[in-house]
Motif scaffolding. Structure first.
Motif, mmCIF file in Angstrom:
data_model
loop_
_atom_site.group_PDB
_atom_site.id
_atom_site.type_symbol
_atom_site.label_atom_id
_atom_site.label_comp_id
_atom_site.label_asym_id
_atom_site.label_seq_id
_atom_site.Cartn_x
_atom_site.Cartn_y
_atom_site.Cartn_z
ATOM 1 N N UNK A 249 -89.931 47.065 42.631
ATOM 2 C CA UNK A 249 -89.145 45.822 42.736
ATOM 3 C C UNK A 249 -89.215 45.198 44.121
ATOM 4 N N UNK A 259 -100.640 55.049 46.420
ATOM 5 C CA UNK A 259 -101.079 56.105 45.489
ATOM 6 C C UNK A 259 -99.935 56.967 44.955
ATOM 7 N N UNK A 260 -98.685 56.498 45.054
ATOM 8 C CA UNK A 260 -97.570 57.077 44.286
ATOM 9 C C UNK A 260 -96.918 55.953 43.470
ATOM 10 N N UNK A 262 -96.958 52.682 41.460
ATOM 11 C CA UNK A 262 -98.062 52.041 40.732
ATOM 12 C C UNK A 262 -98.418 50.693 41.363
ATOM 13 N N UNK A 401 -88.086 47.808 32.703
ATOM 14 C CA UNK A 401 -89.160 48.266 33.590
ATOM 15 C C UNK A 401 -89.143 49.783 33.732
ATOM 16 N N UNK A 402 -87.940 50.360 33.827
ATOM 17 C CA UNK A 402 -87.822 51.825 33.917
ATOM 18 C C UNK A 402 -88.329 52.491 32.645
ATOM 19 N N UNK B 225 -86.492 60.046 52.507
ATOM 20 C CA UNK B 225 -85.790 59.180 51.540
ATOM 21 C C UNK B 225 -84.392 59.688 51.201
ATOM 22 N N UNK B 309 -88.340 61.756 43.963
ATOM 23 C CA UNK B 309 -89.095 60.899 43.059
ATOM 24 C C UNK B 309 -88.215 60.203 42.018
ATOM 25 N N UNK B 310 -87.293 60.974 41.402
ATOM 26 C CA UNK B 310 -86.504 60.366 40.330
ATOM 27 C C UNK B 310 -85.599 59.250 40.849
ATOM 28 N N UNK B 312 -86.048 57.471 43.574
ATOM 29 C CA UNK B 312 -86.887 56.334 43.967
ATOM 30 C C UNK B 312 -87.345 55.527 42.754
ATOM 31 N N UNK B 313 -87.695 56.241 41.693
ATOM 32 C CA UNK B 313 -88.148 55.526 40.491
ATOM 33 C C UNK B 313 -87.039 54.617 39.968
ATOM 34 N N UNK B 314 -85.797 55.101 40.045
ATOM 35 C CA UNK B 314 -84.679 54.269 39.611
ATOM 36 C C UNK B 314 -84.491 53.070 40.529
ATOM 37 N N UNK B 315 -84.518 53.352 41.814
ATOM 38 C CA UNK B 315 -84.300 52.309 42.825
ATOM 39 C C UNK B 315 -85.383 51.222 42.738
ATOM 40 N N UNK B 316 -86.602 51.651 42.428
ATOM 41 C CA UNK B 316 -87.734 50.718 42.418
ATOM 42 C C UNK B 316 -88.052 50.203 41.015
ATOM 43 N N UNK B 318 -89.337 51.758 38.458
ATOM 44 C CA UNK B 318 -90.684 52.161 38.054
ATOM 45 C C UNK B 318 -90.639 52.904 36.717
ATOM 46 N N UNK B 320 -93.343 54.525 35.732
ATOM 47 C CA UNK B 320 -94.264 55.642 35.912
ATOM 48 C C UNK B 320 -94.607 55.737 37.391
ATOM 49 N N UNK B 321 -95.280 56.813 37.773
ATOM 50 C CA UNK B 321 -95.857 56.870 39.114
ATOM 51 C C UNK B 321 -97.329 57.221 38.961
ATOM 52 N N UNK B 322 -98.074 56.980 40.023
ATOM 53 C CA UNK B 322 -99.484 57.375 40.023
ATOM 54 C C UNK B 322 -99.581 58.870 40.356
ATOM 55 N N UNK B 328 -94.617 62.951 45.813
ATOM 56 C CA UNK B 328 -94.979 61.992 46.856
ATOM 57 C C UNK B 328 -95.559 62.708 48.073
#
Lengths: 510, 510
Positions: A249, A259-260, A262, A401-402, B225, B309-310, B312-316, B318, B320-322, B328
């Protein structure tokens, strides 16, 4: 087929001489009135004409309507709820048994003013091309003759205001030469062609009786690249989609999160690459299923199209072409997927080492008979689902998005289908004959590469529809520095005059 | 290793109590001087600091130099031909046996002002985050305490002006508490880090004697983070390239020429897709050949990195991640290829149905030991040649474009290699011990994902180099609305104070 036309052929044996006379008198009138014709076009081009600019579009419609009225054409503006006005006009020829509808559009493509040498709605006459650094010539005070290789620059100079002014000039020339029309004329000037003609069908249906004609002449698109006159019997359909992919976002430092997190630009590259290859082959499953086979008469006509590829490659500095060696005329009989834009993050001096938040691709499709916009949409969406994408049509919220590892937003334009009139149809044969009497062999294209909503005219009015273009191919249509080559105006005046005077007698009785 | 440090451990058994005292007095000073610290940072952020803006950069250098001088630090500006000035400073501690160099940079990344909520060089304090729509607070008239979760917005708020001001505040606090330094301090503040540090090596070599130190502390990059303090022992190298592909010399109507004229946006999609996959795997042959294997101590340290990771994925937002599930911290031990920008034609409402004239991709690479910029360049160019591309480094003329079916222009940035200091090195062990006495367990990262030219400090000075970052990870570094979280300033003051006072005795004798 030829046997059927034999009596007509005898009737027309004396025609070339008459055609020469007509051409000479039209040319003489034009030579005496060059500046006046170009000034009339420039005044029209000075009016901003984006379909999204309601007030500007109405000014264009009223301006066009006044141009027609000055030639004794009865005009009115046709509207349906939400539509820009279409300019309708009528000019009857005493004793004529046929009615020909002249179609053009007065709206223009969006502009990026920063890319133009002179502002898009400040028409600029140059004594040659911009590429050749030709100087601008002041049109207001012009006294010398206007060279055929001069250009007039401005949005819609070619696409599609030129044919409107050229038709008016042809009427002026015929009036001056006292040559009567052989067909009744009607005019239909659209105001949202470049925005997808969303209201065209409603307009045609609402005014079905008024718009009845025996032939629709579509005066859009360019003449052949050899500068030889051409007529076209079909057009490709069109469809557009805006594709958006989502990254984090907020833009993220590419060192700490690259590379973490996307990268949507990378995903977009893979998505676009999955749609078509560098040769133009569309890789979407089933995309070609609805493509109508080429008719034998169409394949024959292809052989009459002069080769232009080598010259074009030089002019455009191309090291290769798509389509594995197929000719341009062959390729435009196929559907096409054009990536008209890509955007993600920043490039060049504005680039920052960050993972972009979004990636955008803008795609336009060209459709051929019998593909439909709905079919294209369905196949593309199925393709993306097959790649694992969840497809949405509105901007997704954070929860969406999640929830989806692959998420794509598709925003479809309205689009319309292709059309193709058979090449061996009587109105078309007569039109070709009249034009060839005036100008020698012309190019007969089964389809034009570009799109006009030709299918609607045929579907709603039942009339045959044929394209009679006027403008040069190298006009930067749809791009910056759009222009029209002056000789194309002069040739167009002669072509329209020949049709207006000759078509009625060349056409076998109903 | 532990046996060797046993006497030192006994010596330091009483240290936690002393560390608590120090922390309390530094915190009391800070609480009494919060507005003053933030105002000093804001005044520094108000100075535009693009490396390309020579006059602006000099104003920044002079401003930083004055900040140091106010603390009794002897300063001078170091320059080499063509370089922006680096600010050098020296503050000796009577009786100290070791010298610590504090590195930071005062230049900032390019900005896109249209994307900022407030202008990039108009520092704006908010009582929370922009995402939470926190109101701006007038810093000039501020009388209440400043909340730890408040943010100060502005270019370089985090990257990398905050550590400079934080170090000055730590010195002020120690002076007020009458606590002596345990090490001599030197400062080296660079002025072109975000532009690739083109003159850094020359500067270091020209002033080798002056820049001698027993430890370089790099105060760039963010804390963990989880907001826990961290030190890092390495950084990734960096390399950038601008990629240009060519279509027709003028934009062409996609109907008339689409799927005949080569579409550079489509070619770019295929080119980018050939470089890496959506999981971050680099597909360029041999790209990983020079990658140094991870050492056991580095792999051990990875286990001490808390999972983020979890969250951050919520915050961003996302989905998925690469990296197929790798953490990370693991992923940043690998090289990376980030597409930081794509541009061709136009998208959205500006899109026109045309074949674009060019396509641009902007790529940054992150390197790990022992990759080199030259090696990356060589491998990428070989990859493109393998795809049939003729590679040029200058804008090609029409003849070159005609001659090569596949033609790519590559414009390489200077770039630099990665660096990694061994984790079991004495200065590092002492630093970790001092910081953990003050703040409890800290995160020990074998490498930071980001890049600073750490290798040069080690290569030229021979000293160990360790990163001691201050700022929050969610600082929009390199992007719009860069900011620093106020609590990170407060924590940073305590961390610097602990190091300045404690490092000398924690470090075994030379």
């Amino acid at each position: 087929m030829l046997r059927r036309w034999a009596p007509l052929a005898r009737l027309l044996a004396a025609a070339p001489a008459a055609a020469d006379d007509l051409r000479a008198s039209v040319r003489a009138w034009r030579q005496a009135n060059e500046a006046q014709v170009v000034r009339e076009l420039a005044a029209f081009l000075a009016l901003p004409n984006l379909a999204s600019d309601t007030a500007g579009i109405r000014r264009n419609a009223e301006h066009a309507s006044a141009m027609l009225a000055r030639r004794g054409i009865t005009t009115r503006l046709l509207e349906t709820p939400g539509s820009p006005p279409a300019v309708y006009g009528e000019l009857n020829a005493p004793g004529a048994r046929r009615t020909v509808m002249v179609y053009a559009h007065y709206d223009g493509q969006p502009v990026d003013p920063s890319a133009w040498a002179t502002p898009p709605w400040t028409p600029t006459l140059r004594a040659g091309t911009l590429e050749d650094k030709a100087a601008a010539v002041d049109l207001a005070t012009l006294s010398r003759p206007i060279g055929g290789e001069w250009r007039l620059y401005g949005r819609s100079a070619s696409d599609d205001k030129a044919p409107i002014v050229v038709a008016m000039a042809a009427l002026d020339a015929l009036r001056h030469a006292k040559r009567p029309l052989s067909v009744n004329l009607k005019f239909f000037l659209e105001g949202e062609e470049e925005a997808g003609s969303a209201h065209l069908q409603a307009l045609l249906e609402a005014h079905r009786a008024l718009l009845k004609a025996d032939l629709w002449l579509l005066c859009d698109g360019p003449v052949h690249q050899t500068r030889r006159p051409q007529v076209y019997f079909g057009v490709r359909g069109v469809m557009g989609v805006e594709v958006t992919l989502y990254g984090p976002v907020r833009a993220l430092h590419s060192g700490h999160y690259g590379n973490w997190a996307p990268n949507p630009a990378v995903e977009m590259a893979h998505l676009v690459a999955s749609l078509r290859d560098p040769e133009g082959r569309i890789l979407v499953a089933g995309f070609g299923d609805d493509v109508r086979p080429i008719a034998p008469a169409e394949r024959d006509a292809l052989r009459s199209v002069p080769p232009v590829e080598d010259e074009l490659k030089g002019e455009l500095a191309l090291g290769r072409t798509e389509g594995e060696g197929a000719t341009l005329a062959e390729l435009i009989l196929r559907p096409a997927l054009n990536v008209r834009g890509l955007e993600s993050g920043k490039v060049g001096s504005a680039a920052a080492n960050a993972v972009p938040v979004e990636a955008h691709a803008s795609i336009d499709f060209r459709l051929v008979p019998d593909q439909t916009p709905a079919g294209v949409r369905e196949k593309l969406e199925a393709h993306l689902r097959g790649l694992g994408y969840h497809v949405v049509h509105e901007t997704p919220d954070a929860a969406t998005r999640r929830a989806h590892p692959r998420l794509v937003k598709l925003e479809w334009g309205p689009g319309y289908k292709a059309a193709r009139t058979p090449l061996d149809q009587p109105a078309g044969l007569a039109l070709v004959r009249v034009l060839e009497q005036g100008a020698g062999p012309i190019v007969k294209l089964p389809t034009l590469g570009g799109s006009v909503p030709m299918h609607l005219f045929g579907d709603v009015t039942g009339a045959p529809v044929i394209g009679l273009p006027i403008v040069n191919h190298d006009n930067s249509q749809h791009a910056a520095n759009e222009n029209v080559r002056i000789q194309n105006l002069w040739d167009g005046i002669e072509a329209f005059a020949a049709v207006f005077v000759g078509l009625g007698s060349a056409w076998p009785p109903p």
